[in-house]
Enzyme design. Structure first.
Site, PDB file in Angstrom:
ATOM      1  N   TYR A   1      -1.694  -1.225  10.358  1.00 37.69           N
ATOM      2  CA  TYR A   1      -1.827  -1.520   8.922  1.00 37.69           C
ATOM      3  C   TYR A   1      -0.602  -0.973   8.180  1.00 37.69           C
ATOM      4  O   TYR A   1       0.072  -1.699   7.433  1.00 37.69           O
ATOM      5  CB  TYR A   1      -3.119  -0.913   8.371  1.00 37.69           C
ATOM      6  CG  TYR A   1      -3.300  -1.116   6.876  1.00 37.69           C
ATOM      7  CD1 TYR A   1      -3.853  -2.298   6.383  1.00 37.69           C
ATOM      8  CD2 TYR A   1      -2.932  -0.128   5.955  1.00 37.69           C
ATOM      9  CE1 TYR A   1      -4.020  -2.490   5.012  1.00 37.69           C
ATOM     10  CE2 TYR A   1      -3.085  -0.310   4.596  1.00 37.69           C
ATOM     11  CZ  TYR A   1      -3.640  -1.485   4.123  1.00 37.69           C
ATOM     12  OH  TYR A   1      -3.807  -1.673   2.761  1.00 37.69           O
TER      13      TYR A   1
ATOM     14  N   SER B   1       0.856  -1.185   0.000  1.00 36.20           N
ATOM     15  CA  SER B   1       0.000   0.000   0.000  1.00 36.20           C
ATOM     16  C   SER B   1       0.890   1.232   0.000  1.00 36.20           C
ATOM     17  O   SER B   1       2.047   1.170   0.446  1.00 36.20           O
ATOM     18  CB  SER B   1      -0.859  -0.020   1.273  1.00 36.20           C
ATOM     19  OG  SER B   1      -1.463   1.230   1.483  1.00 36.20           O
TER      20      SER B   1
HETATM   21  N1  LIG Z   1      -8.782  -1.293  -1.437  1.00 34.97           N
HETATM   22  C1  LIG Z   1      -7.796  -0.434  -1.587  1.00 34.97           C
HETATM   23  O1  LIG Z   1      -8.047   0.756  -1.892  1.00 34.97           O
HETATM   24  C2  LIG Z   1      -6.351  -0.862  -1.369  1.00 34.97           C
HETATM   25  C3  LIG Z   1      -5.341   0.109  -1.545  1.00 34.97           C
HETATM   26  C4  LIG Z   1      -4.009  -0.277  -1.368  1.00 34.97           C
HETATM   27  C5  LIG Z   1      -3.702  -1.576  -1.024  1.00 34.97           C
HETATM   28  N2  LIG Z   1      -4.696  -2.491  -0.845  1.00 34.97           N
HETATM   29  C6  LIG Z   1      -4.299  -3.873  -0.499  1.00 34.97           C
HETATM   30  O2  LIG Z   1      -4.853  -4.773  -1.461  1.00 34.97           O
HETATM   31  C7  LIG Z   1      -5.152  -6.032  -0.852  1.00 34.97           C
HETATM   32  C8  LIG Z   1      -6.609  -6.399  -1.101  1.00 34.97           C
HETATM   33  O3  LIG Z   1      -7.425  -5.404  -0.486  1.00 34.97           O
HETATM   34  P1  LIG Z   1      -9.009  -5.337  -0.691  1.00 34.97           P
HETATM   35  O4  LIG Z   1      -9.329  -3.903  -0.843  1.00 34.97           O
HETATM   36  O5  LIG Z   1      -9.442  -6.323  -1.682  1.00 34.97           O
HETATM   37  O6  LIG Z   1      -9.485  -5.757   0.787  1.00 34.97           O
HETATM   38  P2  LIG Z   1     -10.869  -6.384   1.280  1.00 34.97           P
HETATM   39  O7  LIG Z   1     -11.931  -6.189   0.271  1.00 34.97           O
HETATM   40  O8  LIG Z   1     -11.062  -5.880   2.662  1.00 34.97           O
HETATM   41  O9  LIG Z   1     -10.518  -7.951   1.316  1.00 34.97           O
HETATM   42  C9  LIG Z   1      -9.592  -8.429   2.242  1.00 34.97           C
HETATM   43  C10 LIG Z   1      -9.477  -9.925   2.073  1.00 34.97           C
HETATM   44  O10 LIG Z   1      -8.607 -10.426   3.104  1.00 34.97           O
HETATM   45  C11 LIG Z   1      -9.280 -11.484   3.762  1.00 34.97           C
HETATM   46  N3  LIG Z   1      -8.902 -11.653   5.155  1.00 34.97           N
HETATM   47  C12 LIG Z   1      -8.907 -10.726   6.135  1.00 34.97           C
HETATM   48  N4  LIG Z   1      -8.610 -11.307   7.311  1.00 34.97           N
HETATM   49  C13 LIG Z   1      -8.406 -12.632   7.063  1.00 34.97           C
HETATM   50  C14 LIG Z   1      -8.089 -13.752   7.857  1.00 34.97           C
HETATM   51  N5  LIG Z   1      -7.946 -13.655   9.186  1.00 34.97           N
HETATM   52  N6  LIG Z   1      -7.948 -14.961   7.271  1.00 34.97           N
HETATM   53  C15 LIG Z   1      -8.112 -15.106   5.941  1.00 34.97           C
HETATM   54  N7  LIG Z   1      -8.450 -14.085   5.117  1.00 34.97           N
HETATM   55  C16 LIG Z   1      -8.589 -12.858   5.680  1.00 34.97           C
HETATM   56  C17 LIG Z   1     -10.748 -11.087   3.684  1.00 34.97           C
HETATM   57  O11 LIG Z   1     -11.568 -12.200   3.997  1.00 34.97           O
HETATM   58  P3  LIG Z   1     -12.989 -12.019   4.805  1.00 34.97           P
HETATM   59  O12 LIG Z   1     -14.020 -11.740   3.756  1.00 34.97           O
HETATM   60  O13 LIG Z   1     -13.165 -13.345   5.483  1.00 34.97           O
HETATM   61  O14 LIG Z   1     -12.816 -10.870   5.749  1.00 34.97           O
HETATM   62  C18 LIG Z   1     -10.826 -10.638   2.239  1.00 34.97           C
HETATM   63  O15 LIG Z   1     -10.896 -11.730   1.388  1.00 34.97           O
HETATM   64  C19 LIG Z   1      -4.806  -5.880   0.629  1.00 34.97           C
HETATM   65  O16 LIG Z   1      -3.538  -6.413   0.893  1.00 34.97           O
HETATM   66  C20 LIG Z   1      -4.800  -4.372   0.838  1.00 34.97           C
HETATM   67  O17 LIG Z   1      -3.967  -4.002   1.907  1.00 34.97           O
HETATM   68  C21 LIG Z   1      -6.016  -2.167  -1.005  1.00 34.97           C
END
Ligand SMILES: NC(=O)c1ccc[n+]([C@@H]2O[C@H](COP(=O)([O-])OP(=O)(O)OC[C@H]3O[C@@H](n4cnc5c(N)ncnc54)[C@H](OP(=O)(O)O)[C@@H]3O)[C@@H](O)[C@H]2O)c1
Length: 248
Positions: free
Chosen positions: A169, A156
């Site tokens: 985070y 990130s």
């Molecule tokens: N969205 C953004 O704007 C953004 C920006 C920069 C970087 N990122 C990075 O991109 C990646 C994906 O983000 P996203 O936006 O797709 O996030 P998200 O929609 O919140 O999804 C997070 C995923 O991680 C899983 N997870 C969380 N805790 C877990 C656990 N204890 N065991 C197994 N799985 C778990 C969640 O499963 P559950 O459904 O079970 O919770 C979900 O599948 C992350 O690494 C994030 O830091 C995102």
């Protein structure tokens, strides 16, 4: 280094590749599963929400892509024994692993370090950092069986430039950047390429939780970013190692 968001996936470019995605049930993980499967990969979908994993499985199968392999696991409570079992399951079923995408993450909470909740700090570090370390350690043997493997850590902007109140985070993402770079140096002379990727803002639950007041529609869907992940798993990205990548 910038990666083109408009990468065009070609059919079968990841044929015969076995690629594991964590957090595969929704958000960027789900979008990556669909695109990797479209490119011909056999995707191992790891997540804790079995119903969510099954729903994405159904999407992949109804699109006519290769049947994924579901792997339910809660990364917060997972132990070294669970990771040992995962290693054995991957080796028994496929004999190798060609890609590891460490995507699962939790936002924790946004607050000053001075007040940061200690339990949330521990759980955020466990999911975002310690689980990624253990998955990597236990999956290196199957990755070494591949002729051309990739490890990709989802990072990130707040893991590259510190921002106040992003707490565990942000710190976990800084640490993942260090893990990625360290590992890329250790594996330099092997078949495994290791990079970190900042996907940029996306319309997902994590973004909504971090910015509840913003207009969510101003952010691209994760499916606008996931083709770049196909590129990073394939032959064309073989020259990249130890890079801090960003999707533009
Ligand atoms: N969205 C953004 O704007 C953004 C920006 C920069 C970087 N990122 C990075 O991109 C990646 C994906 O983000 P996203 O936006 O797709 O996030 P998200 O929609 O919140 O999804 C997070 C995923 O991680 C899983 N997870 C969380 N805790 C877990 C656990 N204890 N065991 C197994 N799985 C778990 C969640 O499963 P559950 O459904 O079970 O919770 C979900 O599948 C992350 O690494 C994030 O830091 C995102």
């Amino acid at each position: 280094m910038n990666i083109d968001a408009n990468y065009k996936i070609t059919a079968n470019e990841l044929q015969n590749k076995v690629i594991l995605v964590t957090g595969a049930n929704r958000g960027l993980g789900r979008a990556a599963v669909l695109d990797l499967a479209q490119a011909g990969a056999l995707v191992v979908m790891l997540g804790r929400d079995f119903g969510g994993l099954e729903a994405v499985y159904d999407e992949v199968v109804s699109a006519g892509f290769q049947e994924p392999f579901l792997y339910p696991l809660d990364l917060e409570g997972a132990t070294p024994q669970n990771y040992q079992q995962l290693q054995a399951d991957i080796l028994d079923n496929f004999g190798r692993l060609d890609g590891l995408i460490l995507n699962a993450a939790t936002l924790g909470t946004l607050m000053p370090i001075e007040q940061y909740d200690i339990k949330i700090w521990y759980s955020t570090m466990q999911i975002n950092l310690n689980a990624a370390f253990m998955l990597t350690q236990f999956l290196l043997p199957p990755l070494k069986q591949s002729v051309d493997a990739r490890i990709l850590f989802l990072s990130s902007a707040v893991g590259r430039t510190a921002r106040a109140y992003w707490g565990a985070y942000g710190v976990s993402k800084f640490a993942l950047e260090g893990l990625s770079k360290t590992l890329s140096e250790e594996l330099e002379k092997t078949n495994i390429r290791v990079n970190s990727l900042d996907p940029g803002a996306m319309k997902t639950k994590m973004r909504r939780d971090a910015y509840p007041a913003e207009n969510a529609d101003k952010n691209p869907l994760p499916s606008a970013k996931s083709p770049a992940i196909v590129y990073l798993m394939g032959e064309k990205s073989k020259g990249l190692n130890g890079e801090k990548l960003v999707i533009n």
